[in-house]
Design an enzyme around this catalytic site. Structure first.
Site, PDB file in Angstrom:
ATOM      1  N   ASP A 320      -0.090  -0.640  46.867  1.00  9.55           N
ATOM      2  CA  ASP A 320       0.853   0.285  47.203  1.00  9.55           C
ATOM      3  C   ASP A 320      -0.245   1.298  48.286  1.00  9.55           C
ATOM      4  OD1 ASP A 320       2.891   2.430  47.592  1.00  9.55           O
ATOM      5  OD2 ASP A 320       1.991   3.229  45.960  1.00  9.55           O
ATOM      6  N   ASP A 508       1.103   2.865  41.571  1.00 10.35           N
ATOM      7  CA  ASP A 508       1.140   3.934  40.527  1.00 10.35           C
ATOM      8  C   ASP A 508       2.344   4.513  40.333  1.00 10.35           C
ATOM      9  OD1 ASP A 508       1.043   5.170  42.913  1.00 10.35           O
ATOM     10  OD2 ASP A 508       0.797   6.842  41.967  1.00 10.35           O
ATOM     11  N   ASP A 512       6.780   1.150  41.916  1.00 16.59           N
ATOM     12  CA  ASP A 512       5.982   0.227  42.094  1.00 16.59           C
ATOM     13  C   ASP A 512       6.052  -0.926  40.752  1.00 16.59           C
ATOM     14  OD1 ASP A 512       4.739   1.044  44.273  1.00 16.59           O
ATOM     15  OD2 ASP A 512       3.369   2.294  43.000  1.00 16.59           O
TER      16      ASP A 512
END
Length: 614
Positions: A320, A508, A512
Site C-alpha cells: 500500500d 496499514d 487493507d
C-alpha cells in the site's frame, strides 16, 4: 540453568554411581550374583529413568505406544533382560543428557520472548480529583487521565495531554534510540518513560492495548505449525512403528536361523536406541520457535511457524502507499478555487471531512485551523473509494477524488502538481480542488532496494491518482505500480499477482485488511496500523518501518536453512548408525552416544535461528 538444577543433579549422581558400581562389579567383585548386580545398577537407572518410565506407562494407557519414552524403556529394560546392565544405565543417562540440552535450548528461546514480552505493567497511576492513585490497569476506563513518571512503563495506550519526555520503545520496536514525545502525541503501552512526567488520556482498554495484543500474538504463535513441522509429525508417526517392527524382525528372524538369540536381541535393542527420531521431532519446532523469538527481538511479531516458513517462498512484495511507503502525514500544499474564496473552499472541505480520522481528512482540518461548527454539518455519507457527501449549511457538498465527481456527472479539471487532489463540488457545481502531499518514509527506498536485490518483485497498489503514484514509484525504484484503485480493485490486483507466484502484502489501513488476508503473507504496520489490519496480518512490524520486511525474510530463510540442515544431517546419521548397529559393528554404548550426539548437535544448530544480524 537454575530451573534444570534438579535434572543436572540426577544426571551427575547417576553418572557417579554408574562409575562406582561398574568398578565394583567388573573389577573388585567379578563374581557378584546376577540378582545383586541388577539391584545395584537399578539404583542409578531409576534415578534418571523414573520420569521416562512414568511417561511411557501413561502413553501406553492412552494408546500412544511409539514415542521416544517408550523406545528408550523397551531398549533399556531389554538390555537389563540380557544382562547388559551398564549399557542400560548409560543409554538412559545419555537420553536424559539430550533431553536436558533440549529443555535448556527451548527455555532460552522462550526467555528471549518472555524478556521482550515482560512489558505489561501491573499498576497504573490514575489522576482523580487532583490526587494520584495507583490502580490495576484493567480497571482504568477510556478517557481517564493516567500519570507516568520517569522510569515507569506506560500501562495503556493514549494521547499525551500534559508534559513531554523521551520514550524507550525498544520492547515494542527493537529500536534502541529513544523517541521524543510531547503534548498531542500518541503513545503505546509497554514503552518506558525516560525523562519527564507525562499525563496521558487513555484511548483503549487494557484488553485492547498494544501490549496486550503483542502478548496474545506471541503466546499463540506456537499453535500455527509450519508445513515442515506437520510433515515431521506425520513422518514420526509412521516411522516409529516401522522401526519397532524392523527391530522385532531383527531380533527374531536371525535368532531362529542362527540359534544365537542373545546377539540378535542385543542388536535389535541397539537398533531401537538409534531409531528414536527425537532429533527431528525436537529440533524442527525448536528452530521455528527460535526464529520467531529472534524476530520478536527485532520488533517483528510473527504469528506462527506457518507464516515464518511462507516468507521464504514469496516472489512479490506488494505495498500500500499511504502510511506504508510514505509517512501518512499529509499537509495541504496548494488550494485552487474556482469562483470561490480559498478560505471558504478549505472550510467546506474541512467541515465535510470533520468526522473522519483519515490522514487526508486530518490534514484538511489542520490546514483550516479550527473546528467547524457541528450544527452546520448534516447527513454525512462516506462513499467508499470515492470521498464524502454532506450537507454544509443549506448546501449539498461533495468532497473526494475524480471518480466522485464523475459519479455525479460534475465536470472538473485536474492539477499539474504532484500529490493527492481533493475535488470539491457545491450544489452540483465544481468549486475547485485542494492539493495534499505526503512524504516518503526515510527507509522505504533502502527497503525496496534490498528486496529487489533478493530477486523479489516490488509492486505498489494505491487509490491515489496515477501521477502521484508514478512519482512515488519512480523515486523508490518500484518494478510496478497500479493507481486509482478501489479497495476491491486492490484484491483483484493481488489475485493477478498471486498467479505468478507467492506474494506478501504490506499495509496499514482498514481497507487493507482484505488484501492482507488474501495474500500468502499479510504484513501490517503495528504502531500506525488499524486493529483490523493487525488482526488480518500474519506478521506485524512494530515500528512501522518497511525495512523490517527484508529483515523478516532474512530471518525466515535462515530459519528454513537450519531446518533443512537438521533434517538432512539427522536422517543421514540415523540411517548410517541403524545400518551399522544392525550389522553388529557398534555396541550399545556407541549407539547411545551417536543418537544423543545427533540430538545435541541438531538442538544447538536450531538455537542459531535466534541470532540474526541486521
Amino acid at each position: 540453568m537454575k530451573e534444570h538444577k534438579e535434572d543436572l543433579i540426577k544426571i551427575i549422581l547417576s553418572s557417579v554411581l554408574l562409575c562406582v558400581i561398574t568398578v565394583i562389579t567388573k573389577v573388585l567383585f567379578k563374581e557378584l550374583p546376577v540378582f545383586a548386580q541388577i539391584l545395584l545398577y537399578a539404583v542409578p537407572y531409576l534415578i534418571v529413568a523414573w520420569e521416562v518410565l512414568q511417561e511411557a506407562f501413561e502413553g501406553i494407557i492412552h494408546g500412544e505406544f511409539f514415542d521416544e519414552s517408550f523406545l528408550m524403556c523397551v531398549a533399556t529394560l531389554g538390555a537389563f533382560a540380557i544382562g547388559e546392565y551398564p549399557e542400560a544405565v548409560f543409554v538412559m543417562l545419555f537420553f536424559q543428557v539430550g533431553e536436558l540440552f533440549e529443555h535448556i535450548a527451548s527455555d532460552r528461546s522462550r526467555k528471549s520472548i518472555s524478556a521482550l514480552m515482560d512489558i505489561r505493567p501491573d499498576k497504573a497511576s490514575i489522576e482523580k480529583d487532583g490526587e494520584i492513585i495507583e490502580v490495576d490497569p484493567k480497571t482504568v476506563n477510556i478517557n481517564d487521565i493516567i500519570v507516568v513518571r520517569p522510569g515507569e512503563r506506560i500501562p495503556l495506550d493514549g494521547i499525551i495531554t500534559e508534559g513531554e519526555s523521551t520514550l524507550d520503545t525498544s520492547a515494542l520496536t527493537g529500536e534502541s534510540l529513544p523517541v521524543n514525545a510531547a503534548k498531542g502525541d500518541s503513545v503505546s503501552s509497554g514503552c518506558i518513560n525516560l525523562s519527564g512526567a507525562i499525563h496521558i488520556k487513555v484511548t483503549s482498554s487494557f484488553e485492547n492495548s498494544t501490549v496486550s495484543k503483542i502478548l496474545d500474538l506471541v503466546e499463540n504463535a506456537s499453535e500455527k505449525k509450519a508445513k515442515t513441522e506437520r510433515f515431521i509429525t506425520k513422518f514420526s508417526r509412521i516411522y516409529t512403528p516401522v522401526v519397532v517392527c524392523l527391530a522385532a524382525a531383527l531380533a527374531v528372524i536371525p535368532s531362529v536361523i542362527t540359534g544365537d538369540a542373545r546377539t540378535w536381541i542385543y542388536r535389535a535393542l541397539m537398533f531401537l536406541v538409534v531409531s528414536c527420531p527425537c532429533a527431528l521431532v525436537v529440533s524442527i519446532p525448536l528452530s521455528y520457535f527460535s526464529g520467531i523469538g529472534g524476530a520478536s527481538r527485532k520488533g517483528i511479531l510473527i504469528k506462527g511457524a506457518e507464516s515464518l516458513e511462507a516468507l521464504t517462498a514469496i516472489r512479490s512484495a506488494v505495498f500500500d502507499k499511504t502510511g506504508t511507503l510514505t509517512k501518512g502525514s499529509f499537509s495541504v500544499t496548494a488550494i485552487h478555487p474556482s469562483d470561490i474564496d480559498e478560505r471558504d473552499l478549505l472550510h467546506i472541505a474541512a467541515a465535510a471531512e470533520s468526522y473522519s480520522e483519515h490522514p487526508i481528512s486530518l490534514s484538511l482540518k489542520a490546514a483550516y485551523g479550527k473546528t467547524p461548527d457541528p450544527s452546520e454539518i448534516k447527513n454525512v455519507e462516506e462513499i467508499s473509494g470515492h470521498g464524502v457527501s454532506a450537507e454544509i449549511g443549506n448546501k449539498r457538498v461533495l468532497v473526494g477524488n475524480g471518480r466522485l465527481m464523475g459519479k455525479y456527472g460534475i465536470e472538473y479539471h485536474d492539477c499539474h502538481r504532484a500529490g493527492t487532489i481533493v475535488h470539491i463540488a457545491v450544489d452540483g457545481k465544481y468549486a475547485g480542488h485542494i492539493v495534499i502531499s505526503d512524504t516518503l518514509k526515510p527507509d522505504s527506498k533502502e527497503a525496496i532496494a534490498q528486496l529487489k536485490g533478493d530477486g523479489i518483485r516490488t509492486v505498489m497498489l494505491t487509490g491515489d491518482r496515477k501521477a502521484t503514484a508514478e512519482s512515488v514509484a519512480a523515486e523508490l525504484g518500484l518494478d510496478e505500480f497500479h493507481a486509482e484503485l478501489l479497495p476491491q480493485d486492490k484484491v483483484t490486483e493481488i489475485e493477478k499477482i498471486l498467479k505468478s507466484g507467492s506474494a506478501a502484502f504490506v499495509g496499514d489501513g482498514i481497507n487493507d485488511a482484505p488484501c492482507l488476508a488474501r495474500a500468502d503473507v499479510g504484513v501490517s504496520m503495528g504502531v500506525l496500523g488499524s486493529d483490523a489490519a493487525i488482526e488480518a496480518a500474519d506478521i506485524v512490524l512494530m515500528d512501522d518501518s518497511v525495512k523490517k520486511l527484508p529483515l523478516a525474510i532474512k530471518i525466515s530463510k535462515k530459519t528454513h536453512g537450519i531446518v533443512i540442515q537438521n533434517i538432512v544431517f539427522s536422517i543421514f546419521i540415523k540411517v548410517l548408525i541403524l545400518a551399522l548397529s544392525a550389522c553388529g559393528l557398534l555396541n550399545m554404548w556407541f549407539a547411545a552416544f551417536a543418537d544423543v550426539g545427533v540430538l545435541i548437535i541438531a538442538v544447538l544448530n536450531a538455537t542459531r535461528a535466534m541470532r540474526i544480524n541486521r
